[in-house]
Motif scaffolding. Structure first.
Motif, PDB file in Angstrom:
ATOM      1  N   VAL A   1       0.845  -1.196   0.000  1.00 52.85           N
ATOM      2  CA  VAL A   1       0.000   0.000   0.000  1.00 52.85           C
ATOM      3  C   VAL A   1       0.878   1.243   0.000  1.00 52.85           C
ATOM      4  O   VAL A   1       1.823   1.352   0.788  1.00 52.85           O
ATOM      5  CB  VAL A   1      -0.934   0.006   1.225  1.00 52.85           C
ATOM      6  N   THR A   2       0.560   2.168  -0.874  1.00 54.94           N
ATOM      7  CA  THR A   2       1.291   3.434  -0.927  1.00 54.94           C
ATOM      8  C   THR A   2       0.332   4.600  -0.725  1.00 54.94           C
ATOM      9  O   THR A   2      -0.815   4.560  -1.155  1.00 54.94           O
ATOM     10  CB  THR A   2       2.030   3.611  -2.264  1.00 54.94           C
ATOM     11  N   LEU A   3       0.824   5.621  -0.065  1.00 51.73           N
ATOM     12  CA  LEU A   3       0.080   6.863   0.122  1.00 51.73           C
ATOM     13  C   LEU A   3       0.944   8.003  -0.392  1.00 51.73           C
ATOM     14  O   LEU A   3       2.050   8.222   0.122  1.00 51.73           O
ATOM     15  CB  LEU A   3      -0.253   7.078   1.600  1.00 51.73           C
ATOM     16  N   GLY A   4       0.456   8.683  -1.412  1.00 52.65           N
ATOM     17  CA  GLY A   4       1.259   9.736  -2.013  1.00 52.65           C
ATOM     18  C   GLY A   4       2.549   9.216  -2.598  1.00 52.65           C
ATOM     19  O   GLY A   4       3.558   9.925  -2.635  1.00 52.65           O
ATOM     20  N   GLY A   5       2.544   7.949  -3.044  1.00 56.04           N
ATOM     21  CA  GLY A   5       3.739   7.361  -3.639  1.00 56.04           C
ATOM     22  C   GLY A   5       4.690   6.736  -2.644  1.00 56.04           C
ATOM     23  O   GLY A   5       5.691   6.121  -3.044  1.00 56.04           O
ATOM     24  N   ARG A   6       4.421   6.845  -1.351  1.00 53.44           N
ATOM     25  CA  ARG A   6       5.296   6.281  -0.328  1.00 53.44           C
ATOM     26  C   ARG A   6       4.696   5.004   0.247  1.00 53.44           C
ATOM     27  O   ARG A   6       3.495   4.943   0.496  1.00 53.44           O
ATOM     28  CB  ARG A   6       5.515   7.285   0.809  1.00 53.44           C
ATOM     29  N   ASP A   7       5.540   4.014   0.466  1.00 56.20           N
ATOM     30  CA  ASP A   7       5.097   2.762   1.062  1.00 56.20           C
ATOM     31  C   ASP A   7       4.729   3.012   2.515  1.00 56.20           C
ATOM     32  O   ASP A   7       5.579   3.390   3.331  1.00 56.20           O
ATOM     33  CB  ASP A   7       6.214   1.723   0.963  1.00 56.20           C
TER      34      ASP A   7
END
Length: 520
Positions: A473-479
């Motif tokens: 799962v990524t949020l704003g491209g971050r894991d």
């Protein structure tokens, strides 16, 4: 006379071609059912249109709307053992508080409410009691609460039918907590199930809930709950926390609410309800079917229908209604459902629906070992770890979209398909638009209209490899799993807003928050 049909080689070629088409069709169907996405697939139905109406604001998001409900036996592994705080867990929960601009509320209770008692002297336990609560447990709760600044709701043992013991526990906890301290006291948990024992499995873990009473019905509940209400209102030093009743597992006890709420001398200050879209314990249905059920409107927006009796009883005296337990499925959740990205897409939609209905607070239920736990805890390399499951990311996205004191505003959606939208506006005029694409296969082009918007919005995208995914799962491209414990969400990718209009693509199996400041 020779047949005028096709020659054998041509018949074979056509047959092979049809077989190939059928194989491809079967593969696509299997991908759709499993929640995957065929490469390069895009939506051909045209764009989703979303128009935000900032002129007609709705309910305000209360402070600490998003909370966690923690079973008594999980307080120490979550918050700390032996006087040492679990910093990893506390920092992850604190990140939710930063996102919602208010501390995360903590509710202590669940089945363990009626299985725990105040017993610092280690007396023999009476029937049905599994957990002794003493000063060390209280110190652990106090340490975590002090770092989080959480308001606390404390569940009390009604099955024991001992208001004095409950009062002693309340006094011990209140003496150690910092402000805001204990703000609510819940009398019992699902008393309509007191006469039923239940054993269920969560992986290798076997959970047994004992039978608390041989006979117990609505009339007896009213008598005993009234005794607790009177003892707590008289015995707890001012300011007295809100005294809460309800929290039923079925409709069997809903008729008791007027008898406890309506009298002029009633001490009830709050009604609590439990809400789970999948209510079959240890369901044997295939996980893919249950994921599809979880991602239906009935499982998210439809949850508010079960709250009607609580709001009806609360209306006459203006009482708040709190959902003290919310999660995807009863009995600890379901493997392949509650621990997947489906839960991350379900949770924000359900939370927004409850906020729109006027619920004061929602506590997401969790305990160590449950499939639906947003965070799993343990130790690695001599340090505490708190590993986020996909559900945690869904809660974080909701908190970003609905900060405290913002107000819901209409978000009218055209050509929605599997896309859902919610919107809020804060006191500074910033609009936050949450979009959820529940399709596992189709990306959607989105066109938004936000009157009075500034020239650039920021899009924070939540993604996973598939709806069935347990990780990645990524949020704003971050894991999310690899981010530091004190996660601060990225500012988001820029979206041009010309004349209050913008456009972007919402990938399959994803959700996003578009934040748009007002024009200067």
């Amino acid at each position: 006379m020779r047949s005028r049909g096709l020659s054998p080689p041509r018949r074979w070629a056509i047959g092979l071609g049809l077989a190939a088409v059928m194989v491809v069709a079967v593969v696509v169907v299997l991908v759709l059912v499993a929640g995957g996405s065929p490469p390069g697939h895009s939506d051909a139905r045209g764009p989703v249109t979303v128009a935000v109406d900032v002129r007609h604001s709705g309910p305000q998001i209360p402070r600490s709307f998003l909370g966690l409900s923690v079973e008594y036996q999980s307080v120490r592994p979550y918050l700390g053992n032996g006087g040492r705080p679990n910093r990893a867990f506390i920092q992850r929960v604190a990140a939710l508080g930063v996102a919602q601009h208010a501390p995360v509320a903590i509710r202590i209770g669940g089945n363990s409410s009626d299985e725990s008692w105040w017993n610092p002297g280690h007396r023999p336990r009476p029937h049905g009691v599994l957990n002794d609560i003493g000063p060390e447990w209280v110190a652990t709760l106090a340490g975590g609460q002090a770092q989080l600044g959480s308001p606390v709701a404390l569940g009390l043992n009604l099955a024991l039918n001992d208001p004095g013991n409950a009062l002693a526990l309340v006094r011990a906890v209140r003496a150690r907590l910092k402000r805001p301290g204990v703000v609510a006291l819940e009398i019992g948990n699902e008393p309509d199930l007191f006469v039923r024992a239940r054993t269920f499995h969560v992986g290798r873990l076997v959970v047994h809930r004992p039978r608390q009473r041989l006979r117990y019905g609505p009339a007896r509940y009213v008598i005993e709950a009234s005794r607790y209400l009177a003892a707590l209102s008289a015995g707890v030093a001012a300011p007295v926390p809100s005294l809460a009743i309800g929290g039923f597992a079925s409709r069997a006890f809903l008729g008791t609410l007027p008898a406890l709420v309506d009298p002029p001398t009633s001490h009830v200050g709050e009604l609590v309800a439990h809400s789970y879209p999948i209510t079959t314990c240890n369901s044997g249905a295939p996980a893919r079917e249950l994921r599809a059920r979880l991602l239906s409107d009935e499982a998210s927006r439809g949850l508010v229908g079960g709250l009607a009796p609580y709001f009806t009883s609360a209306r006459g005296r203006g009482l708040p209604v709190r959902v003290s337990e919310l999660n995807s499925a009863v009995c600890g959740g379901i493997a392949g459902v509650s621990d997947t990205f489906a839960a991350a897409l379900w949770a924000p939609d359900a939370l927004f629906a409850l906020a729109r209905r006027g619920v004061r607070q929602v506590d997401v239920h969790t305990w160590v070992g449950a499939y639906y736990a947003p965070l799993t805890v343990g130790r690695a390399g001599g340090h505490e770890v708190a590993q986020p499951r996909p559900l945690y990311s869904g809660l974080l996205l909701f908190a970003l979209a609905a900060p405290a004191s913002s107000r819901l505003v209409p978000a009218r959606v055209g050509n929605a398909g599997a896309t859902r939208a919610w919107a809020t506006v804060d006191r500074a005029g910033a609009v936050r638009l949450l979009l959820i694409n529940r399709s596992g296969t189709a990306a959607r082009d989105v066109r938004v209209r936000v009157p009075g918007a500034g020239r650039v919005g920021r899009l924070t995208l939540l993604r996973a490899p598939a709806i069935r995914a347990r990780g990645g799962v990524t949020l704003g491209g971050r894991d999310v799993a690899m981010s530091s414990a004190a996660l601060r969400p990225p500012p988001g990718a820029p979206v041009s807003m010309r004349g209050g209009r913008g456009r972007f693509t919402l990938p399959a199996a994803s959700a996003a928050v578009l934040t748009v400041a007002p024009a200067r």
